[in-house]
Design a protein around this motif. Structure first.
Motif, PDB file in Angstrom:
ATOM      1  N   ILE A 164       2.364   1.641  -3.605  1.00 10.43           N
ATOM      2  CA  ILE A 164       1.456   2.156  -4.647  1.00 10.43           C
ATOM      3  C   ILE A 164       0.906   3.538  -4.248  1.00 10.43           C
ATOM      4  CG2 ILE A 164       0.829  -0.180  -5.456  1.00 10.43           C
ATOM      5  CD1 ILE A 164      -2.004   0.282  -4.365  1.00 10.43           C
ATOM      6  N   ARG A 165       1.382   4.070  -3.127  1.00 12.13           N
ATOM      7  CA  ARG A 165       1.034   5.428  -2.674  1.00 12.13           C
ATOM      8  C   ARG A 165      -0.464   5.650  -2.603  1.00 12.13           C
ATOM      9  NH1 ARG A 165       5.652   8.788  -3.689  1.00 12.13           N
ATOM     10  NH2 ARG A 165       7.269   7.483  -4.573  1.00 12.13           N
ATOM     11  N   ILE A 166      -1.128   4.896  -1.742  1.00 13.60           N
ATOM     12  CA  ILE A 166      -2.570   5.124  -1.621  1.00 13.60           C
ATOM     13  C   ILE A 166      -2.787   6.530  -1.052  1.00 13.60           C
ATOM     14  CG2 ILE A 166      -3.145   2.670  -1.386  1.00 13.60           C
ATOM     15  CD1 ILE A 166      -3.723   3.247   1.613  1.00 13.60           C
ATOM     16  N   PRO A 167      -3.714   7.256  -1.662  1.00 10.98           N
ATOM     17  CA  PRO A 167      -3.896   8.663  -1.275  1.00 10.98           C
ATOM     18  C   PRO A 167      -4.761   8.821  -0.022  1.00 10.98           C
ATOM     19  CG  PRO A 167      -5.346   8.102  -3.102  1.00 10.98           C
ATOM     20  CD  PRO A 167      -4.580   6.849  -2.779  1.00 10.98           C
TER      21      PRO A 167
ATOM     22  N   LYS B 179     -13.527   9.510   3.134  1.00  9.81           N
ATOM     23  CA  LYS B 179     -13.038   8.190   3.519  1.00  9.81           C
ATOM     24  C   LYS B 179     -13.924   7.504   4.535  1.00  9.81           C
ATOM     25  CE  LYS B 179      -9.537  10.455   6.159  1.00  9.81           C
ATOM     26  NZ  LYS B 179      -8.282  11.121   5.845  1.00  9.81           N
TER      27      LYS B 179
ATOM     28  N   TYR C 184     -11.192   2.335   5.244  1.00  4.83           N
ATOM     29  CA  TYR C 184     -10.023   2.891   4.559  1.00  4.83           C
ATOM     30  C   TYR C 184      -9.071   3.524   5.560  1.00  4.83           C
ATOM     31  CZ  TYR C 184      -7.368   5.140   0.805  1.00  4.83           C
ATOM     32  OH  TYR C 184      -6.378   5.516  -0.062  1.00  4.83           O
TER      33      TYR C 184
ATOM     34  N   GLU D  25      -7.569  10.254   0.906  1.00  2.44           N
ATOM     35  CA  GLU D  25      -8.723  10.869   0.251  1.00  2.44           C
ATOM     36  C   GLU D  25      -9.559  11.687   1.228  1.00  2.44           C
ATOM     37  OE1 GLU D  25      -8.979  10.951  -2.753  1.00  2.44           O
ATOM     38  OE2 GLU D  25      -8.215   9.121  -3.684  1.00  2.44           O
ATOM     39  N   GLU D  26     -10.266  12.658   0.664  1.00  2.00           N
ATOM     40  CA  GLU D  26     -11.134  13.488   1.493  1.00  2.00           C
ATOM     41  C   GLU D  26     -12.352  12.681   1.954  1.00  2.00           C
ATOM     42  OE1 GLU D  26     -13.577  17.602   1.077  1.00  2.00           O
ATOM     43  OE2 GLU D  26     -12.254  17.056  -0.580  1.00  2.00           O
TER      44      GLU D  26
ATOM     45  N   LEU E 102       0.834  -1.214   0.000  1.00  4.22           N
ATOM     46  CA  LEU E 102       0.000   0.000   0.000  1.00  4.22           C
ATOM     47  C   LEU E 102       0.864   1.258   0.000  1.00  4.22           C
ATOM     48  CD1 LEU E 102      -2.733  -1.036   2.625  1.00  4.22           C
ATOM     49  CD2 LEU E 102      -3.046  -0.834   0.155  1.00  4.22           C
TER      50      LEU E 102
END
Lengths: 249, 249
Positions: free
Chosen positions: B181-184, B189, B193, B186-187, B178
């Motif tokens: 792959i640079r999971i972001p 969520k 997550y 996110e706003e 994870l």
């Protein structure tokens, strides 16, 4: 009071009815017999035509049944009505609604990121995503959501699906895989492992239908889940190679 | 005061020295120059022979360097000494110590499931695993660990490695993939997550050496990580098939 039709009276439809009954005259319909559930919540049941012939029409059927349901209500909706959906993916439902519903209705696509489980303590602060599809009534939907205490974000269906490829598709893939291989609740555990166990707890009871919808009907999901699996495979291969190197030392 | 030799003065060796200096006369050694770090903590430095010639000898080198270090100290340890390691895997180090160290020393294998980061607020409640290897002094190690506030479990090296194949190998594989792959962040969520993001935070700074040790030097790790990857692959394939089926409807 305006009339609000809910099409699909499953877990989410029932949750919605409970919060909408004080603000609208609610009519619900489902392919199954939902008379008892509707009576318990205190809302009327009707035919598909009754629910589709309301001022606001909410599609709360599984995504897999949505295209057929939209086709079925297209000749039944009244001019000036607002039609909205509540599916976990947004690009496909938005396109289906836009293509099949008459020009005379406004369309808003929404994704409530909560359900009966997470909202059992109330709606306050629960996230709702709202996407404009046709007309300007997404502002009204956002305003009404905020009046219920929801934390509303207005975005596009595309941006929603891009984010949800991580937030939902990847998370559910990992969680479901961990549930299926039955990771044990070990006595010796770290904080990191505790996060995996809690993820399993949150995902364990979700339906296969929801899993497939999140994975398949979000056009960005496959790429992200493939990327994760390829990375995990690569790390495993790299570590086996490192192991052989140190064994050869 | 008994003399306590710490071989390997990296992050864990330094943490150990800080907690042992009030109970032992501590001598540390490392292949790098660690004079400043030792002075800051207030412990003596010495040669490998000085550290190996103590009443208690702790191996705090990376697992990859452990077999060579054990071979180097085998002729230097004094009869009646206690030798212990602190590696994240237990079967291989236990076997290496048992095979290479003279019969005259007692051996205990340990795994402190904490480091400078997780124990920055103190040792209270931090988990320590203790495995008997030769002699009965694992009881003394457990007792001393408890006197420091640690939560001590006594188990076998095999049972430890079986559990850690899930608790460490699987967790670090998922977390590292994870991170890569640079999971972001996110706003929008969900709680699910959020667990993945927190897992990334906990694992992000761990070394590749530790990752490879956890994956390769635990004989049960490969099977569990392969099982997880196969399950994730199977779920992806199954969901793509379900997608094609519903597209064909």
């Amino acid at each position: 009071m305006k009339r609000f039709g809910i099409i699909g009276f499953g877990r989410f439809g029932q949750l919605a009815a409970r919060h909408l009954r004080d603000h609208f005259s609610v009519v619900v319909t489902d392919t199954a017999d939902v008379g008892e559930a509707a009576a318990a919540i205190g809302v009327k049941t009707g035919s598909l035509a009754d629910a589709a012939d309301c001022d606001v029409v909410m599609l709360a059927v599984p995504v897999q049944a949505m295209a057929a349901t939209i086709a079925a209500i297209a000749p039944l909706v009244r001019p000036g009505a607002l039609v909205l959906d509540v599916a976990s993916v947004k690009m496909l439902p938005a396109r289906w609604m836009l293509e099949a519903l008459p020009e005379s209705v406004d369309i808003v696509a929404t994704h409530p990121l909560f359900g009966p489980q997470s909202a059992r303590g109330g709606l306050e602060g629960q996230p709702l995503v709202v996407c404009a599809v046709r007309g300007e009534r997404h502002h009204k939907v956002a305003e009404f959501g905020r009046s219920l205490g929801l934390s509303v974000s207005i975005t596009t269906a595309e941006e929603h699906d891009r984010e949800m490829a991580y937030v939902q598709a990847l998370t559910h893939l990992i969680g479901r895989a961990l549930v299926n291989i039955r990771i044990p609740d070990e006595e010796l555990k770290t904080n990191s492992y505790q996060h995996l166990l809690e993820l399993c707890g949150l995902i364990r009871d979700d339906s296969k239908e929801l899993f497939f919808a999140i994975q398949n009907l979000n056009p960005y999901a496959e790429e992200i889940t493939r990327q994760f699996i390829a990375e995990a495979n690569g790390l495993l291969a790299e570590s086996l190679k490192a192991g052989n190197r140190s064994a050869a030392d």
